[in-house]
Design a protein around this motif. Structure first.
Motif, mmCIF file in Angstrom:
data_model
loop_
_atom_site.group_PDB
_atom_site.id
_atom_site.type_symbol
_atom_site.label_atom_id
_atom_site.label_comp_id
_atom_site.label_asym_id
_atom_site.label_seq_id
_atom_site.Cartn_x
_atom_site.Cartn_y
_atom_site.Cartn_z
ATOM 1 N N TYR A 1 0.838 -1.198 0.000
ATOM 2 C CA TYR A 1 0.000 0.000 0.000
ATOM 3 C C TYR A 1 0.877 1.254 0.000
ATOM 4 N N PRO A 2 0.343 2.375 -0.480
ATOM 5 C CA PRO A 2 1.122 3.621 -0.477
ATOM 6 C C PRO A 2 1.667 3.998 0.910
ATOM 7 N N ASP A 3 0.998 3.576 1.995
ATOM 8 C CA ASP A 3 1.488 3.877 3.351
ATOM 9 C C ASP A 3 2.574 2.907 3.821
ATOM 10 N N GLY A 4 2.938 1.918 2.965
ATOM 11 C CA GLY A 4 3.998 0.975 3.299
ATOM 12 C C GLY A 4 3.526 -0.372 3.799
ATOM 13 N N LYS A 5 2.241 -0.521 4.071
ATOM 14 C CA LYS A 5 1.731 -1.789 4.603
ATOM 15 C C LYS A 5 1.766 -2.882 3.532
ATOM 16 N N VAL A 6 2.309 -4.034 3.916
ATOM 17 C CA VAL A 6 2.447 -5.170 3.002
ATOM 18 C C VAL A 6 1.109 -5.898 2.876
ATOM 19 N N CYS A 7 0.755 -6.243 1.650
ATOM 20 C CA CYS A 7 -0.485 -6.967 1.391
ATOM 21 C C CYS A 7 -0.151 -8.291 0.706
ATOM 22 N N ILE A 8 -0.034 -9.338 1.519
ATOM 23 C CA ILE A 8 0.127 -10.689 0.976
ATOM 24 C C ILE A 8 -0.851 -11.594 1.717
ATOM 25 N N SER A 9 -1.247 -12.668 1.065
ATOM 26 C CA SER A 9 -2.292 -13.543 1.585
ATOM 27 C C SER A 9 -2.040 -14.029 3.002
ATOM 28 N N ILE A 10 -0.801 -14.444 3.296
ATOM 29 C CA ILE A 10 -0.569 -15.038 4.620
ATOM 30 C C ILE A 10 -0.671 -14.024 5.754
ATOM 31 N N LEU A 11 -0.739 -12.727 5.431
ATOM 32 C CA LEU A 11 -0.929 -11.718 6.471
ATOM 33 C C LEU A 11 -2.393 -11.307 6.617
ATOM 34 N N HIS A 12 -3.289 -11.976 5.892
ATOM 35 C CA HIS A 12 -4.719 -11.697 6.010
ATOM 36 C C HIS A 12 -5.334 -12.634 7.047
ATOM 37 N N ASN A 13 -6.285 -12.122 7.811
ATOM 38 C CA ASN A 13 -6.902 -12.911 8.881
ATOM 39 C C ASN A 13 -7.349 -14.276 8.378
ATOM 40 N N PRO B 1 -1.830 -20.282 12.198
ATOM 41 C CA PRO B 1 -0.910 -20.219 13.340
ATOM 42 C C PRO B 1 0.418 -20.947 13.137
ATOM 43 N N VAL B 2 0.550 -21.738 12.071
ATOM 44 C CA VAL B 2 1.830 -22.405 11.825
ATOM 45 C C VAL B 2 2.845 -21.451 11.198
ATOM 46 N N GLN B 3 2.396 -20.282 10.715
ATOM 47 C CA GLN B 3 3.322 -19.305 10.142
ATOM 48 C C GLN B 3 4.238 -18.767 11.240
ATOM 49 N N THR B 4 5.440 -18.392 10.845
ATOM 50 C CA THR B 4 6.425 -17.840 11.776
ATOM 51 C C THR B 4 6.997 -16.569 11.170
ATOM 52 N N VAL B 5 7.805 -15.864 11.935
ATOM 53 C CA VAL B 5 8.495 -14.691 11.402
ATOM 54 C C VAL B 5 9.284 -15.100 10.150
ATOM 55 N N GLU B 6 9.933 -16.235 10.220
ATOM 56 C CA GLU B 6 10.724 -16.714 9.075
ATOM 57 C C GLU B 6 9.858 -16.902 7.831
ATOM 58 N N THR B 7 8.712 -17.589 7.959
ATOM 59 C CA THR B 7 7.874 -17.843 6.775
ATOM 60 C C THR B 7 7.280 -16.542 6.239
ATOM 61 N N ILE B 8 6.967 -15.610 7.134
ATOM 62 C CA ILE B 8 6.445 -14.310 6.696
ATOM 63 C C ILE B 8 7.504 -13.570 5.893
ATOM 64 N N MET B 9 8.723 -13.521 6.441
ATOM 65 C CA MET B 9 9.784 -12.780 5.762
ATOM 66 C C MET B 9 10.129 -13.422 4.420
ATOM 67 N N LEU B 10 10.159 -14.741 4.365
ATOM 68 C CA LEU B 10 10.441 -15.417 3.094
ATOM 69 C C LEU B 10 9.332 -15.140 2.080
ATOM 70 N N SER B 11 8.091 -15.016 2.541
ATOM 71 C CA SER B 11 6.981 -14.668 1.643
ATOM 72 C C SER B 11 7.124 -13.239 1.118
ATOM 73 N N ILE B 12 7.589 -12.331 1.969
ATOM 74 C CA ILE B 12 7.796 -10.942 1.527
ATOM 75 C C ILE B 12 8.937 -10.876 0.518
ATOM 76 N N ILE B 13 10.002 -11.624 0.756
ATOM 77 C CA ILE B 13 11.112 -11.676 -0.201
ATOM 78 C C ILE B 13 10.612 -12.225 -1.538
ATOM 79 N N SER B 14 9.782 -13.248 -1.484
ATOM 80 C CA SER B 14 9.194 -13.819 -2.695
ATOM 81 C C SER B 14 8.310 -12.790 -3.403
ATOM 82 N N MET B 15 7.553 -12.019 -2.620
ATOM 83 C CA MET B 15 6.701 -10.966 -3.174
ATOM 84 C C MET B 15 7.551 -9.943 -3.939
ATOM 85 N N LEU B 16 8.707 -9.572 -3.356
ATOM 86 C CA LEU B 16 9.592 -8.623 -4.042
ATOM 87 C C LEU B 16 10.114 -9.218 -5.344
ATOM 88 N N SER B 17 10.363 -10.519 -5.337
ATOM 89 C CA SER B 17 10.899 -11.195 -6.527
ATOM 90 C C SER B 17 9.881 -11.289 -7.656
#
Length: 165
Positions: free
Chosen positions: A83-95, A112-128
């Motif tokens: 989002y323009p305010d910087g908030k990341v929008c990927i599926s695993i961060l949706h309720n 609940p099985v997601q971890t900081v690691e899986t979130i960050m790897l998803s964001i890296i994938s999003m950038l890719s």
């Protein structure tokens, strides 16, 4: 409930400090609050974001891991899924549960099985590989599709600014 969240977040922090994952670093934004993290994401190699050091804030809810954290770039970011305010929008961060808009299946959303690691790897994938089909930033998605050279130039500016921070 927050006692469980505190224990789990401390465990994940300890694990990341013992076994760092390539592509990002994470730690507490303030040693007195385990619910607020500062992360630095390295722009993935062979992408437009390569060479960048993008800072983001990760805020965990009191009922973590039942609900997802929010991740918001502090560094300037130009991406269809941010989002323009910087908030990341990927599926695993949706309720968790069914998507009221019908775009995502429940199994693509927070679990609940997601971890900081899986979130960050998803964001890296999003950038890719940006997803311009369901954009958070419509202007970035439009430029990504219609003016790729202009999009690359804007991303290059974000990378430069991230290196100066």
């Amino acid at each position: 409930m927050s006692d469980q969240a505190v224990l789990l977040l401390r465990k994940q922090l300890k694990e990341l400090s013992r076994n760092p994952i390539e592509g990002f670093s994470a730690g507490l934004a303030d040693d007195s609050n385990v619910f607020e993290w500062a992360v630095t994401i390295m722009g993935p190699p062979d992408t437009m974001y390569e060479g960048g050091f993008f800072v983001a804030a990760m805020s965990f809810p009191q009922d973590y891991p039942n609900k997802p954290p929010t991740v918001k770039f502090v560094s300037e970011m130009w991406h269809p899924n941010v989002y323009p305010d910087g908030k990341v929008c990927i599926s695993i961060l949706h309720n968790p549960g069914d998507d009221p808009m019908g775009y995502e299946q429940a199994n693509e959303r927070w679990s609940p099985v997601q971890t900081v690691e899986t979130i960050m790897l998803s964001i890296i994938s999003m950038l890719s590989s940006p997803n311009d089909e369901s954009p958070a930033n419509i202007d970035a998605a439009k430029q990504f599709r219609e003016d790729h050279a202009g999009f690359r130039k804007r991303v290059a500016s974000c990378v430069r600014k991230s290196q100066e921070m």
